[in-house]
Design an enzyme around this catalytic site. Structure first.
Site, PDB file in Angstrom:
ATOM      1  N   GLY A 194      77.685  72.911  65.091  1.00 36.76           N
ATOM      2  CA  GLY A 194      78.146  74.325  65.266  1.00 36.76           C
ATOM      3  C   GLY A 194      77.113  75.168  66.109  1.00 36.76           C
ATOM      4  O   GLY A 194      75.762  74.828  65.921  1.00 36.76           O
ATOM      5  N   LYS A 249      73.183  66.569  61.683  1.00 37.79           N
ATOM      6  CA  LYS A 249      72.685  67.249  60.296  1.00 37.79           C
ATOM      7  C   LYS A 249      73.854  67.134  59.523  1.00 37.79           C
ATOM      8  O   LYS A 249      74.906  66.828  59.318  1.00 37.79           O
ATOM      9  CB  LYS A 249      72.616  68.910  60.534  1.00 37.79           C
ATOM     10  CG  LYS A 249      71.553  69.209  61.729  1.00 37.79           C
ATOM     11  CD  LYS A 249      71.364  70.582  61.790  1.00 37.79           C
ATOM     12  CE  LYS A 249      72.710  71.546  62.132  1.00 37.79           C
ATOM     13  NZ  LYS A 249      73.579  70.984  63.352  1.00 37.79           N
ATOM     14  N   ASP A 257      80.117  68.167  59.951  1.00 38.39           N
ATOM     15  CA  ASP A 257      79.737  67.423  61.060  1.00 38.39           C
ATOM     16  C   ASP A 257      79.609  65.898  60.952  1.00 38.39           C
ATOM     17  O   ASP A 257      80.096  64.924  61.680  1.00 38.39           O
ATOM     18  CB  ASP A 257      78.336  67.771  61.090  1.00 38.39           C
ATOM     19  CG  ASP A 257      77.966  69.225  61.474  1.00 38.39           C
ATOM     20  OD1 ASP A 257      78.762  69.645  62.295  1.00 38.39           O
ATOM     21  OD2 ASP A 257      76.758  69.705  61.526  1.00 38.39           O
ATOM     22  N   HIS A 262      73.611  78.764  57.519  1.00 40.67           N
ATOM     23  CA  HIS A 262      75.127  79.160  57.749  1.00 40.67           C
ATOM     24  C   HIS A 262      74.826  80.540  56.696  1.00 40.67           C
ATOM     25  O   HIS A 262      76.208  80.674  56.169  1.00 40.67           O
ATOM     26  CB  HIS A 262      75.992  78.159  57.586  1.00 40.67           C
ATOM     27  CG  HIS A 262      75.809  76.974  58.201  1.00 40.67           C
ATOM     28  ND1 HIS A 262      75.281  75.753  57.991  1.00 40.67           N
ATOM     29  CD2 HIS A 262      75.730  76.761  59.643  1.00 40.67           C
ATOM     30  CE1 HIS A 262      74.995  74.892  58.762  1.00 40.67           C
ATOM     31  NE2 HIS A 262      75.533  75.402  59.738  1.00 40.67           N
ATOM     32  N   SER A 310      42.104 105.308  72.354  1.00 38.86           N
ATOM     33  CA  SER A 310      41.027 106.024  71.844  1.00 38.86           C
ATOM     34  C   SER A 310      39.581 105.153  71.486  1.00 38.86           C
ATOM     35  O   SER A 310      38.655 105.539  71.781  1.00 38.86           O
ATOM     36  CB  SER A 310      41.245 106.819  70.721  1.00 38.86           C
ATOM     37  OG  SER A 310      41.924 105.919  69.699  1.00 38.86           O
ATOM     38  N   LEU A 351      42.213 113.814  74.542  1.00 33.94           N
ATOM     39  CA  LEU A 351      40.618 114.017  73.674  1.00 33.94           C
ATOM     40  C   LEU A 351      39.616 114.745  74.729  1.00 33.94           C
ATOM     41  O   LEU A 351      38.804 115.365  74.389  1.00 33.94           O
ATOM     42  CB  LEU A 351      40.223 113.114  72.765  1.00 33.94           C
ATOM     43  CG  LEU A 351      39.475 111.724  73.778  1.00 33.94           C
ATOM     44  CD1 LEU A 351      38.175 111.898  74.176  1.00 33.94           C
ATOM     45  CD2 LEU A 351      39.644 110.257  72.496  1.00 33.94           C
ATOM     46  N   PRO A 384      46.451 114.970  68.833  1.00 33.61           N
ATOM     47  CA  PRO A 384      45.711 114.394  67.918  1.00 33.61           C
ATOM     48  C   PRO A 384      44.549 113.862  68.056  1.00 33.61           C
ATOM     49  O   PRO A 384      43.548 113.930  67.308  1.00 33.61           O
ATOM     50  CB  PRO A 384      46.723 113.217  67.427  1.00 33.61           C
ATOM     51  CG  PRO A 384      47.893 113.632  67.839  1.00 33.61           C
ATOM     52  CD  PRO A 384      47.685 114.481  69.344  1.00 33.61           C
TER      53      PRO A 384
END
Length: 592
Positions: free
Chosen positions: A57, A109, A114, A226, A469, A520, A578
Site C-alpha cells: 500500500g 511485508k 499483501d 496503518h 543578541s 538593543l 525587548p
C-alpha cells in the site's frame, strides 16, 4: 495532520499515481507503468541477475517506489493508500522485469492482503514458467504469538534492510535464487522492530473524526503503520525511559510471547532508527544518540542507519530496529554477517535510500571521532590593568540579577513583537556568568584584571547565548577587550574611549543596526556616545534609558521584529524593543 488534508486536489485525481509520477519525473533513472502503478528500473539487466520486486500500500514512502535503483529493487508495485496492490498490478511488474532463467524474489511485508495478493501472483507466475521465491518480512515485536496466530508479526522498518541486502546480493555472480532467498529469510529471522509515536497519522481523503488521535500528554508504543493501535502511555515519559522500555521489549527474553530473536550481550548487530513520518532530522539524530547511550549490549553497532525508511505519512514518531548479525553466522549460509554488512554498504542511486554508502573500512577502522576542543587549553588573555575585584564582582552580580528580574517582562514583550526567546537567551547568558562567579576558580581569580575577566565573560556569552543578541554581545565585548588591553590604566577616559571604539570600530563593522532601528543599539549607542562625550556615567545611563523608551515609537528595521505587523507594536500603549530593555537592565544594574 498531513498537508493533503488542506490542499484541494482534483476530485477525481488518483493521488497515488500523481505522487508516483512526481517521483519518476524527479528521478531520470527509473520508469513507470502508469496503468498499474509500477515503478521499474529500465537499466537493470535481469537477464544476468535475479529480479527483486516489492510492493504494498501507498503511504509508507520512500517504501516502495523510492527503493527502485541500482543494487536495490528492480520494480515496486503500489496499491491505494494502506491497501495491497491487485494481482494484475503485481503480475505486470513480474512480466516487465523478471527473467525465467535467473528467477525473481518478491519481498512483501507480512500483512494479510499483501501476502495473499503477492503469494497468489507468485503461484501464477510459477505456472507460467517463472522461478519465484517470496520473502515475507515480519520484524515487529509488538504483536505477540498468542495475539495473532493466523497472520503473525507485522512488517515494519526492517523491510528496508531486507530490500537493501537482497537488492545488492541479486547483482553478484555467486547469487542464485535459492541462496539469495535464504539470505532474505535469515535476515528477517534476526530482525526486531518496535515503534513509538506521539500520535496517529492523518490520511489524505479520510475525515479526521474517523481517526482516534492521541491526547497531548500520551505516547503510543507498538502502534502499526496503518494506524493500528498500540499501548498508550500517560503521561509521556522522559525519552531515555521510553527508549529503555523499547530496548527491553526488543531484547529481553522475559516476555516469551514477544521474544522472537535471541541476543547475547556480545553479539554483533546493526541499528536502524526510522522516522515514521513526522519527526524532524534534528530530533531523529538526537533520538539516535539516546538509543546508543541506552543499548544494553557490550559492542557498538556495526552499522547505524538513520533516515525515513518506512513511514506512515506524518505520524510524529520513530522506530528502533536491531539486526543480530552473529545469529546469521551461526546458520552457516553462503552469505556471512560480513557479507550482510558489505551488501548494506553497496552504493545505490535509489532516491529513497538516504543513508550515505561508506566503504566498510570506514566503519571498521574507527579512531575516536569525538575529540577534545583545541580551544580548551587556550591561554587566558591577561593584562597588567587592575580594578577592585570586590567592587567589580558586586556590580556585575547586581547587573545580572536585575536582568533576571526583568526577564519575564522581556519575554512577554518578545512574544508580542518577536519570536519569544529574547528573555530566555539573555537569562541563559546571565546564569552562565553567575555560575562562573560561584564555581569557576580561574574566573574568580582574575576578577581584578578587566581584560581577563571580560575575555572569560565573552566566552560564557558565546557558549550560552544563541541568536542575534548573543552575537552582538560577543562582538562588542571582544572589541572592548581588544581596546582595553592596549590601555595603560583604567579610568573614566580610558573606559569611555574603549567603549566608543568597541561600538564604532568594532560592532558597527558587522551590523547596520543604528539608533532608530528598534534594536538593543537604541540603548547601547546613546549610552556609549554620551559616556564618551561627557565622561559622566549618570548622563550616559539617562541617555540609554531615553533611547530604550523611544523604541516604543519606532518601526523595526532589523531582526524578526521587522516582519511583525505594525499593529502589534501598539499593544499595551506601545511595546519597547525587548533587546533594548534587556541591555538597559544590565546597564542600570551595574551602575546602581
Amino acid at each position: 495532520m498531513t498537508i493533503a488534508k488542506h490542499w484541494k486536489y482534483n476530485n477525481n485525481e488518483d493521488i497515488v499515481l500523481t505522487q508516483l509520477k512526481g517521483l519518476v519525473a524527479s528521478n531520470p533513472y527509473v520508469g513507470l507503468i502508469t496503468d498499474e502503478k509500477v515503478v521499474f528500473n529500465p537499466h537493470s539487466d535481469t537477464s544476468k541477475k535475479i529480479t527483486v520486486i516489492s510492493g504494498g500500500g501507498a503511504g509508507h514512502e520512500p517504501l516502495h517506489g523510492g527503493y527502485v535503483g541500482e543494487n536495490l529493487l528492480d520494480a515496486a508495485v503500489s496499491g491505494h493508500i494502506f491497501a495491497s496492490p491487485s494481482t494484475k498490478q503485481i503480475m505486470a511488474a513480474i512480466k516487465k522485469k523478471s527473467n525465467k532463467d535467473k528467477g525473481t524474489i518478491i519481498v512483501v511485508k507480512n500483512y494479510t492482503g499483501d501476502v495473499l495478493h503477492f503469494g497468489l501472483v507468485a503461484e501464477r507466475a510459477k505456472s507460467e514458467g517463472y522461478k519465484v521465491e517470496l520473502v515475507a518480512v515480519s520484524d515487529d515485536v509488538a504483536v505477540g504469538r498468542e495475539q495473532n496466530k493466523m497472520v503473525g508479526r507485522r512488517g515494519l522498518a526492517g523491510t528496508a534492510v531486507v530490500h537493501k541486502v537482497l537488492g545488492a546480493a541479486s547483482t553478484e555472480e555467486k547469487a542464485d535464487l535459492e541462496t539469495v532467498a535464504n539470505l532474505g529469510h535469515a535476515v528477517n529471522d534476526n530482525l526486531v522492530t518496535l515503534a513509538a509515536s506521539l500520535d496517529r497519522t492523518s490520511v489524505p481523503g479520510k475525515a479526521e473524526q474517523d481517526i482516534e488521535f492521541n491526547a497531548s500528554d500520551e505516547v503510543e508504543l507498538g502502534l502499526g503503520i496503518h494506524n493500528e493501535p498500540g499501548t498508550k502511555i500517560k503521561p509521556i515519559p522522559k525519552l531515555d525511559d521510553l527508549i529503555k522500555d523499547m530496548l527491553h521489549k526488543l531484547l529481553s527474553p522475559e516476555d516469551k510471547d514477544r521474544h522472537y530473536v535471541e541476543f547475547d550481550s556480545d553479539d554483533d548487530f546493526v541499528l536502524l532508527v526510522n522516522n515514521i513520518g513526522g519527526t524532524s532530522s534534528f530530533e531523529l539524530y538526537a533520538i539516535t544518540e539516546h538509543v546508543l547511550q541506552n543499548i544494553p549490549l557490550k559492542k557498538k553497532p556495526k552499522r547505524i542507519l538513520v533516515s525515513d525508511f518506512v513511514t506512515s505519512f506524518n505520524s510524529p514518531g520513530f522506530s528502533i530496529t536491531l539486526l543480530n548479525l552473529s545469529n546469521i553466522d551461526k546458520k552457516k549460509l553462503t552469505y556471512s554477517a560480513e557479507d550482510v554488512l558489505r551488501l548494506l554498504d553497496t552504493p545505490t542511486n535509489a532516491p529513497g535510500w538516504k543513508p550515505k554508502s561508506y566503504a566498510s573500512k570506514y566503519w571498521d577502522d574507527q579512531p575516536n571521532r569525538f575529540v577534545e576542543s583545541p580551544m580548551k587549553h587556550q591561554k587566558l588573555l591577561t593584562s597588567k590593568l587592575s580594578v577592585d575585584a570586590k567592587f567589580f564582582e558586586e556590580h556585575l552580580k547586581n547587573s545580572l540579577e536585575k536582568l533576571l528580574k526583568e526577564e519575564p517582562k522581556i519575554t512577554h514583550y518578545d512574544t508580542l513583537v518577536g519570536d519569544g526567546d529574547c528573555g530566555e537567551t539573555l537569562a541563559a547568558g546571565a546564569n552562565a556568568i553567575l555560575k562562573a562567579l560561584k564555581d569557576d576558580s580561574q574566573f574568580k581569580e582574575h576578577l581584578s584584571d578587566p581584560v581577563a575577566s571580560l575575555s572569560q565573560i565573552t566566552e560564557f556569552v558565546e557558549d550560552s547565548m544563541g541568536g542575534t543578541s548573543g552575537g552582538i554581545y560577543s562582538i562588542f565585548l571582544t572589541a572592548l577587550v581588544q581596546h582595553l588591553k592596549n590601555a595603560e590604566k583604567v579610568d573614566i577616559d580610558t573606559v569611555a574611549d574603549a567603549f566608543y571604539k568597541a561600538l564604532h570600530d568594532g560592532l558597527f563593522k558587522y551590523t547596520k543596526a543604528r539608533v532608530g532601528g528598534r534594536t538593543l543599539v537604541d540603548t547601547l549607542q546613546p549610552f556609549v556616545d554620551t559616556f564618551q562625550k561627557t565622561k559622566d556615567l549618570s548622563k550616559a545611563v539617562e541617555a540609554a534609558r531615553k533611547g530604550c523608551e523611544e523604541t516604543k515609537n519606532l518601526e523595526a528595521s532589523f531582526g524578526r521584529a521587522s516582519y511583525v505587523d505594525k499593529k502589534e507594536f501598539e499593544a499595551e500603549g506601545g511595546i519597547p524593543d525587548p533587546g533594548a530593555v534587556g541591555l538597559l537592565a544590565l546597564i542600570e544594574g551595574f551602575t546602581k
